[in-house]
Scaffold this motif. Structure first.
Motif, PDB file in Angstrom:
ATOM      1  N   TYR A 133      -2.785  -8.083  -0.467  1.00 23.21           N
ATOM      2  CA  TYR A 133      -4.114  -7.565   0.765  1.00 23.21           C
ATOM      3  C   TYR A 133      -5.503  -8.015   0.615  1.00 23.21           C
ATOM      4  O   TYR A 133      -6.093  -8.391   1.387  1.00 23.21           O
ATOM      5  CB  TYR A 133      -3.839  -5.887   0.999  1.00 23.21           C
ATOM      6  N   HIS A 134      -5.325  -7.783  -0.895  1.00 24.54           N
ATOM      7  CA  HIS A 134      -6.487  -8.595  -1.151  1.00 24.54           C
ATOM      8  C   HIS A 134      -7.197  -9.682  -1.076  1.00 24.54           C
ATOM      9  O   HIS A 134      -8.272 -10.037  -0.540  1.00 24.54           O
ATOM     10  CB  HIS A 134      -6.866  -8.497  -2.787  1.00 24.54           C
ATOM     11  N   TYR A 175      -0.785   0.838 -11.826  1.00 25.56           N
ATOM     12  CA  TYR A 175      -2.296   1.063 -11.624  1.00 25.56           C
ATOM     13  C   TYR A 175      -2.586   1.375  -9.989  1.00 25.56           C
ATOM     14  O   TYR A 175      -2.912   1.609  -9.824  1.00 25.56           O
ATOM     15  CB  TYR A 175      -2.793   1.146 -12.867  1.00 25.56           C
ATOM     16  N   LEU A 176      -2.954  -0.264 -10.075  1.00 22.34           N
ATOM     17  CA  LEU A 176      -3.785  -1.328  -8.615  1.00 22.34           C
ATOM     18  C   LEU A 176      -2.433   0.118  -7.068  1.00 22.34           C
ATOM     19  O   LEU A 176      -3.681   0.775  -6.425  1.00 22.34           O
ATOM     20  CB  LEU A 176      -3.383  -2.513  -8.419  1.00 22.34           C
ATOM     21  N   ASP A 221       1.061  -1.286  -0.567  1.00 25.66           N
ATOM     22  CA  ASP A 221       0.070  -0.112   0.479  1.00 25.66           C
ATOM     23  C   ASP A 221       0.347   1.654   0.218  1.00 25.66           C
ATOM     24  O   ASP A 221       2.472   1.236  -0.022  1.00 25.66           O
ATOM     25  CB  ASP A 221      -0.870  -0.382   1.055  1.00 25.66           C
ATOM     26  N   THR A 225      -3.433   4.300  -8.073  1.00 24.19           N
ATOM     27  CA  THR A 225      -4.810   4.686  -6.566  1.00 24.19           C
ATOM     28  C   THR A 225      -4.635   5.575  -5.991  1.00 24.19           C
ATOM     29  O   THR A 225      -3.400   6.178  -5.626  1.00 24.19           O
ATOM     30  CB  THR A 225      -5.488   3.194  -6.484  1.00 24.19           C
ATOM     31  N   THR A 266     -12.765 -11.018  -6.495  1.00 23.05           N
ATOM     32  CA  THR A 266     -12.894 -11.294  -5.153  1.00 23.05           C
ATOM     33  C   THR A 266     -13.688 -12.622  -5.102  1.00 23.05           C
ATOM     34  O   THR A 266     -13.228 -13.839  -4.453  1.00 23.05           O
ATOM     35  CB  THR A 266     -13.770 -10.186  -4.141  1.00 23.05           C
ATOM     36  N   GLU A 267     -14.303 -12.802  -6.089  1.00 21.01           N
ATOM     37  CA  GLU A 267     -15.221 -14.310  -6.126  1.00 21.01           C
ATOM     38  C   GLU A 267     -14.165 -15.516  -6.730  1.00 21.01           C
ATOM     39  O   GLU A 267     -14.238 -16.128  -6.246  1.00 21.01           O
ATOM     40  CB  GLU A 267     -16.645 -13.470  -6.375  1.00 21.01           C
ATOM     41  N   ARG A 297      -6.810 -11.333   2.397  1.00 16.75           N
ATOM     42  CA  ARG A 297      -7.439 -10.893   3.460  1.00 16.75           C
ATOM     43  C   ARG A 297      -8.406 -10.846   3.372  1.00 16.75           C
ATOM     44  O   ARG A 297      -9.227 -11.428   4.448  1.00 16.75           O
ATOM     45  CB  ARG A 297      -6.391  -9.763   4.082  1.00 16.75           C
ATOM     46  N   ASP A 298      -9.350 -10.249   2.807  1.00 18.93           N
ATOM     47  CA  ASP A 298     -11.023 -10.217   2.557  1.00 18.93           C
ATOM     48  C   ASP A 298     -11.670 -11.284   1.916  1.00 18.93           C
ATOM     49  O   ASP A 298     -12.527 -11.868   2.236  1.00 18.93           O
ATOM     50  CB  ASP A 298     -11.318  -9.119   1.092  1.00 18.93           C
ATOM     51  N   GLU A 300      -9.121  -8.693 -14.923  1.00 18.34           N
ATOM     52  CA  GLU A 300      -8.896  -8.270 -13.730  1.00 18.34           C
ATOM     53  C   GLU A 300      -9.357  -9.297 -12.195  1.00 18.34           C
ATOM     54  O   GLU A 300      -9.392 -10.561 -12.546  1.00 18.34           O
ATOM     55  CB  GLU A 300     -10.610  -7.474 -13.738  1.00 18.34           C
ATOM     56  N   ILE A 301      -8.582  -8.887 -11.453  1.00 20.54           N
ATOM     57  CA  ILE A 301      -8.892  -9.586 -10.347  1.00 20.54           C
ATOM     58  C   ILE A 301      -9.859 -10.108  -9.601  1.00 20.54           C
ATOM     59  O   ILE A 301      -9.707  -8.638  -8.470  1.00 20.54           O
ATOM     60  CB  ILE A 301      -7.276  -9.766  -9.284  1.00 20.54           C
ATOM     61  N   MET A 337      -5.220   6.754  -1.854  1.00 22.82           N
ATOM     62  CA  MET A 337      -5.442   6.668  -0.509  1.00 22.82           C
ATOM     63  C   MET A 337      -4.739   6.978   0.896  1.00 22.82           C
ATOM     64  O   MET A 337      -3.642   7.772   0.243  1.00 22.82           O
ATOM     65  CB  MET A 337      -4.961   4.738  -0.492  1.00 22.82           C
TER      66      MET A 337
END
Lengths: 187, 400
Positions: B281-282, B166-167, B137, B171, B372-373, B284-285, B369-370, B173
């Protein structure tokens, strides 16, 4: 109005300032006590005028998922003609809020299950003294009126900071006028 | 002070706070806003540095090599094909033991052309002798740039700070920008142990014979192999240096704490997902979702990739039943490099112990694209299904 987690998708055209508008709201959100803020533009091979969008996710906890928003709570459209070009409403949650810059009245639209808000941001922004086509401050006024999510004075301060030295007072005035001239539909 | 800005601006502010003295860079998407911001900072007189515009990435690193050889703190940044165009100079900077810091804003490599994110660019530079750090991050971007100058100058090895194009680069934050005086206390000015000096002429990195020999002053000088052996030795020692610098940074700024990796819910995990960069980090969700359905999943974010903290990584993973590696890069014809490294680390760890199975997934190449599903489905499947073909790569999000 407080939220645990809110996802706002912004649609505009390349060069229109959708990312700047989302950035201003991101800053105001963070200052309102949301530690989790991520504004993630989706980049294609865009050029001026092409449809673009950006994802603003806000949360009471840190945002880990930086993928584009697929189930938005709120959709903001900086140019109503985009509705005819791409699937702008894709994934909008039932009861979600849709904010459109359009010269048309509320009655011209029929989006079932959404809370629609419209304003002629382009014309109103000109009245505030901005050149035609500068709508990214004005749309924040409409967003504020439709969502009641953030303190309006805080948004105005962030608009003035962002546009410092670049027609800051006209941009702030555009947001105020758009706030006043936005009409919002019930459910 | 906390601000909301892009990852590229976080990197530029880290370079400014580190008081880099020479910056040479060639713009390339998605790194461009970083170099633009740095040139603005230098132009505005906010950083007392020479910003040297160049005609290519090869020259960008050549300028940094010259500046660093003369004792200056040097910085550059690039992405993808720009990094590969530097390749010869990348080896050179490591062999010459110059403490240059470079941000690699990760992007897929052509052909075919892509401007979007994956990790193939920096992973392909794994064996050049640079330290490689992957961050997750914006806070880690700015902090790691500062820590990297300190580490590079302590061990005299150049460092790539790798963050997702990009990500992270584009971004916005929130992140904290530390005060200049505190950074100054953490990172003193660079004093080169040896530097080009017209008063004391010297040859640097001339042709070095295969065997050791006496030099012009009659001292026994290293051959090529001794010099390269020392690079390897110092790379391994850099593990301790990185750890100690991380501890000091944590004491001063209250952030970070582990130079090697970050663990999320790993203590009791039966399954651990391993990844680098924002994807970790993604995950983790996804781990939260799987834990809610009763599957005990943890996540390891690997920060320090070279030198590879193999025994510490193995120790953190060995108690799990299965390790699932998620990578945005591939060693074509075999598997992902991180997956191989994790297997190797576990193989060397505790010969008589049962080892976890290791599965490799490749995803997100060229910015695919990654979702979550998709991550959820792939990780759940990897946790709950017997492994029939452990050597087969799992492809996530592939549409073929």
């Amino acid at each position: 109005m407080e939220h645990e987690h809110l996802e706002i998708r912004w649609h505009g055209r390349g060069g229109q300032g959708a990312i700047t508008a989302a950035k201003i709201v991101a800053k105001a959100t963070f200052e309102s006590g949301y530690p989790g803020v991520a504004m993630v533009p989706t980049f294609g091979t865009e050029r001026r005028g092409a449809p673009v969008f950006t994802s603003l996710k806000v949360s009471k906890t840190k945002i880990y998922d930086l993928s584009p928003i697929s189930r938005p709570d709120i959709i903001v459209v900086l140019d109503h003609l985009l509705l005819e070009e791409t699937d702008i409403l894709h994934g909008l949650k039932p009861g979600g809020i849709l904010v459109i810059n359009t010269p048309k009245p509320l009655e011209a639209y029929n989006f079932d299950g959404t809370r629609l808000a419209v304003a002629d941001v382009t014309a109103v922004s000109c009245r505030a003294g901005l050149p035609e086509g500068m709508v990214n401050a004005g749309i924040i006024g409409s967003f504020a009126r439709a969502t009641d999510f953030l303190d309006f004075a805080l948004l105005i301060r962030n608009i003035e900071e962002e546009f410092q030295g670049r027609r800051a007072s006209e941009n702030a005035q555009a947001a105020r006028l758009c706030y006043e001239n936005t009409t919002v539909m019930g459910y | 002070m906390h601000i909301i800005e892009s990852g590229n601006v976080a990197a530029a502010l880290g370079v400014k706070l580190s008081r880099a003295q020479v910056i040479a860079a060639y713009p390339i998407t998605p790194q461009t806003p970083l170099t633009e911001k740095l040139s603005e900072i230098v132009e505005a007189g906010e950083l007392d540095a020479q910003y040297i515009p160049v005609e290519s990435e090869h020259s960008a690193l050549a300028v940094c090599i010259a500046a660093s050889s003369a004792g200056a703190r040097a910085f550059t940044a690039t992405s993808a094909n720009g990094l590969l165009y530097m390749h010869e100079q990348i080896h050179w900077a490591a062999g010459a033991r110059l403490p240059i810091v470079m941000c690699v804003v990760n992007r897929g490599v052509g052909a075919p052309w892509t401007v979007w994110n994956d990790h193939q660019d920096s992973i392909s530079q794994r064996d050049t002798g640079w330290i490689q750090i992957y961050v997750n991050d914006h806070q880690q971007i700015i902090d790691t740039v500062i820590k990297s100058f300190r580490l590079a100058e302590e061990v005299m090895i150049p460092i790539m700070v790798c963050y997702d194009g990009y990500l992270l680069s584009h971004t916005y934050m929130p992140f904290d920008v530390p005060e200049q005086d505190r950074v100054d206390a953490f990172l003193p000015p660079y004093k080169a142990p040896y530097a080009l000096d017209p008063e004391n002429p010297a040859n640097l990195n001339t042709v070095t014979l295969p065997d050791i020999r006496f030099d012009a002053q009659g001292r026994l000088a290293h051959g090529y192999m001794e010099i390269r052996y020392l690079l390897q030795e110092d790379m391994r020692k850099a593990l301790d240096a990185a750890s100690s610098i991380e501890r000091q940074f944590f004491e001063m700024f209250g952030r970070g704490g582990d130079a090697f990796f970050e663990l999320y819910c790993c203590e009791d995990a039966d399954y651990i997902a391993v990844s680098m960069g924002s994807l970790s980090y993604h995950l983790r969700d996804v781990a939260d979702l799987l834990r809610a359905s009763g599957i005990r999943v943890g996540v390891m974010s690997v920060h320090l990739y070279r030198p590879f903290p193999a025994s510490m990584i193995a120790q953190a993973l060995v108690h799990a039943r299965r390790i699932i590696v998620f990578e945005k890069a591939l060693s074509y014809g075999y598997e992902g490099a991180l997956c191989s490294d994790i297997k190797s680390a576990l193989f060397h760890h505790g010969h008589n112990q049962a080892r976890p199975e290791v599965l490799g997934h490749v995803l997100g190449l060229g910015g695919r694209e990654i979702r979550t599903e998709d991550l959820h489905e792939a990780l759940k499947h990897s946790c709950t299904t017997p492994v029939a073909h452990p050597d087969e790569i799992g492809w996530i999000g592939l549409k073929i």
